[in-house]
Write a protein that holds these residues in place. Structure first.
Motif, PDB file in Angstrom:
ATOM      1  N   LYS A  94       0.811  -1.214   0.000  1.00  0.00           N
ATOM      2  CA  LYS A  94       0.000   0.000   0.000  1.00  0.00           C
ATOM      3  C   LYS A  94       0.852   1.275   0.000  1.00  0.00           C
ATOM      4  CE  LYS A  94      -3.827   2.263   2.430  1.00  0.00           C
ATOM      5  NZ  LYS A  94      -4.785   2.185   3.559  1.00  0.00           N
ATOM      6  N   THR A 113      -6.917 -11.491  -2.747  1.00  0.00           N
ATOM      7  CA  THR A 113      -7.829 -10.344  -2.700  1.00  0.00           C
ATOM      8  C   THR A 113      -7.319  -9.209  -1.824  1.00  0.00           C
ATOM      9  OG1 THR A 113      -9.078 -11.383  -0.899  1.00  0.00           O
ATOM     10  CG2 THR A 113      -9.833 -11.796  -3.144  1.00  0.00           C
ATOM     11  N   GLN A 116      -4.641  -7.307  -3.635  1.00  0.00           N
ATOM     12  CA  GLN A 116      -5.239  -6.532  -4.731  1.00  0.00           C
ATOM     13  C   GLN A 116      -5.872  -5.246  -4.199  1.00  0.00           C
ATOM     14  OE1 GLN A 116      -7.895  -9.541  -6.169  1.00  0.00           O
ATOM     15  NE2 GLN A 116      -6.348 -10.556  -7.431  1.00  0.00           N
ATOM     16  N   GLU A 117      -6.542  -5.341  -3.075  1.00  0.00           N
ATOM     17  CA  GLU A 117      -7.191  -4.171  -2.493  1.00  0.00           C
ATOM     18  C   GLU A 117      -6.173  -3.180  -1.954  1.00  0.00           C
ATOM     19  OE1 GLU A 117     -10.190  -5.582   0.263  1.00  0.00           O
ATOM     20  OE2 GLU A 117     -10.824  -7.090  -1.212  1.00  0.00           O
ATOM     21  N   ALA A 120      -4.828  -1.241  -4.878  1.00  0.00           N
ATOM     22  CA  ALA A 120      -5.835  -0.302  -5.377  1.00  0.00           C
ATOM     23  C   ALA A 120      -5.879   0.976  -4.560  1.00  0.00           C
ATOM     24  CB  ALA A 120      -7.212  -0.966  -5.372  1.00  0.00           C
ATOM     25  N   VAL A 133      -5.964  -3.973 -11.990  1.00  0.00           N
ATOM     26  CA  VAL A 133      -6.914  -4.125 -10.869  1.00  0.00           C
ATOM     27  C   VAL A 133      -8.287  -4.501 -11.415  1.00  0.00           C
ATOM     28  CG1 VAL A 133      -8.127  -2.945  -8.997  1.00  0.00           C
ATOM     29  CG2 VAL A 133      -5.684  -2.537  -9.331  1.00  0.00           C
ATOM     30  N   ASN A 138     -12.091  -8.646  -8.844  1.00  0.00           N
ATOM     31  CA  ASN A 138     -12.319  -8.410  -7.417  1.00  0.00           C
ATOM     32  C   ASN A 138     -13.096  -7.100  -7.266  1.00  0.00           C
ATOM     33  OD1 ASN A 138     -12.184  -7.764  -4.687  1.00  0.00           O
ATOM     34  ND2 ASN A 138     -10.018  -8.259  -4.470  1.00  0.00           N
ATOM     35  N   HIS A 140     -14.390  -5.599  -4.757  1.00  0.00           N
ATOM     36  CA  HIS A 140     -14.001  -4.750  -3.634  1.00  0.00           C
ATOM     37  C   HIS A 140     -12.725  -3.975  -3.955  1.00  0.00           C
ATOM     38  CE1 HIS A 140     -17.151  -6.387  -1.161  1.00  0.00           C
ATOM     39  NE2 HIS A 140     -16.733  -7.615  -1.404  1.00  0.00           N
ATOM     40  N   ALA A 141     -11.806  -4.611  -4.673  1.00  0.00           N
ATOM     41  CA  ALA A 141     -10.593  -3.906  -5.103  1.00  0.00           C
ATOM     42  C   ALA A 141     -10.939  -2.817  -6.109  1.00  0.00           C
ATOM     43  CB  ALA A 141      -9.600  -4.899  -5.712  1.00  0.00           C
ATOM     44  N   LYS A 144     -12.512   0.141  -4.365  1.00  0.00           N
ATOM     45  CA  LYS A 144     -11.478   0.949  -3.711  1.00  0.00           C
ATOM     46  C   LYS A 144     -10.691   1.747  -4.745  1.00  0.00           C
ATOM     47  CE  LYS A 144     -10.704  -1.743   0.533  1.00  0.00           C
ATOM     48  NZ  LYS A 144     -12.003  -2.411   0.550  1.00  0.00           N
TER      49      LYS A 144
END
Length: 369
Positions: A94, A113, A116-117, A120, A133, A138, A140-141, A144
């Motif tokens: 991140k 997952t 990936q998030e 993102a 992404v 995904n 949720h990714a 985001k």
């Protein structure tokens, strides 16, 4: 701080995970602050290479959290932590600037997952990484990603999001809250949301489909005009106008509503699109000081001729005010235009019946809202 081989041996040999974690944070903090000499930096890096293999997760977590902002961390150390368990990898993925787009795209393809998030949500996400992404599937990714103002997303990327994740409320909600979207993308999003709203109104209220459609049309037109308030480039406007026309939504009421707010460029693009002429030619005709230019293109565009005096008044006022569209100019423009229209409709050469004038003024007030 001075590092020696003795320090290294002590750090690696201590049997207490808590002590190793604490020492790890101290060494890493000095590394991140660039407090080391060249020789000490090399020793610290060897310590980190040993610590990424430490059996105790608390030690590896301490290392990751302490080095996530280190911009000169060797790639192999960063990658080792990126491939670790989530609690170790996520801070690095991140926040660390060490990774290249190729590194991040490769990690995105690992079907994790949480990772990936985390990617993102990075402070800066390139278009290439954003596409990767979106490729993950995904939702949720992707939600985001589109909520992340630091993510660069191409217009094609936005199109994919709205097509491939159209059933995801998380994605559509994040997309609708994104502060900056290309005008053509926003219009497409509004069209999707208005369809849902129409069905909701019909099912929950005593309105038939046509009544609900008319209500949604007014809301959508106001929202479309509001897209222009932040200022759009000519290319964006031409693309938006073309998209509206193709979808049957470039209506006279929308064009007039935009003109009421002073959006001359949108009006010009709309007239060019509806009349099937080049924008430069449309601009010449619209702003022709004679009587034929505006009338000819307005008629060819299929606009209602009864509104022509109002359009002429709006264009003249736009010139007189040297309208910029900034601050509260829109409100002033709409207010002055209403005053100007009342004067125009009182002229003896206007052949409108009182009922028609009342209707036109009411419509103008609606468009200006």
């Amino acid at each position: 701080m001075s590092l020696t081989q003795k320090d290294v041996a002590k750090l690696l040999a201590d049997s207490s995970p808590a002590v190793r974690a604490e020492t790890t944070m101290k060494v890493a903090s000095h590394f991140e602050a660039k407090d080391f000499t060249k020789e000490e930096k090399a020793v610290a890096e060897e310590i980190f290479r040993a610590l990424v293999k430490d059996a105790e997760i608390v030690v590896r977590e301490a290392l990751s959290n302490s080095l996530k902002a280190a911009d000169d961390l060797p790639k192999d150390i960063a990658m080792a932590m990126a491939e670790d368990v989530d609690s170790v990898s996520l801070p690095m993925l991140k926040f660390s600037d060490v990774f290249s787009d190729e590194d991040l795209i490769g990690i995105l393809g690992q079907d994790c997952t949480a990772k990936q998030e985390a990617i993102a949500l990075r402070a800066n996400v390139s278009e290439a990484v954003s596409e990767a992404v979106i490729d993950t599937g995904n939702e949720h990714a992707v939600a985001k990603l589109v909520s992340n103002e630091g993510a660069e997303i191409s217009e094609n990327g936005y199109g994919r999001v709205m097509t491939e994740y159209k059933e995801s409320e998380a994605v559509s909600g994040s997309l609708s809250r994104r502060p900056s979207l290309p005008a053509s993308v926003s219009e497409r999003l509004m069209n999707t949301l208005s369809d849902r709203l129409r069905h909701y109104i019909v099912s929950r209220h005593e309105l038939d489909f046509d009544q609900a459609s008319n209500l949604i049309l007014q809301v959508r037109e106001r929202a479309t005009v509001s897209l222009l308030k932040e200022g759009s480039s000519q290319d964006e406007l031409e693309k938006l106008v073309g998209q509206l026309h193709k979808g049957g939504k470039l209506t006279p009421s929308l064009v007039l509503r935009a003109l009421c707010s002073g959006d001359m460029m949108f009006f010009e693009c709309a007239m060019a699109e509806l009349a099937g002429v080049k924008l430069k030619n449309a601009q010449v005709l619209i702003h022709d000081e004679g009587e034929l230019g505006l009338k000819s293109i307005y008629n060819k565009a299929g606009m209602l001729m009864a509104y022509l005096p109002f359009v002429e008044a709006a264009i003249n006022l736009h010139h007189e005010m040297e309208y910029s569209g900034e601050g509260n100019d829109r409100e002033k423009f709409a207010s002055h235009l209403l005053e100007r229209l009342l004067t125009v409709f009182e002229l003896p050469d206007q052949e409108l019946a009182p009922a028609e004038m009342e209707y036109l003024v009411a419509k103008l007030q609606q468009y200006s809202a």
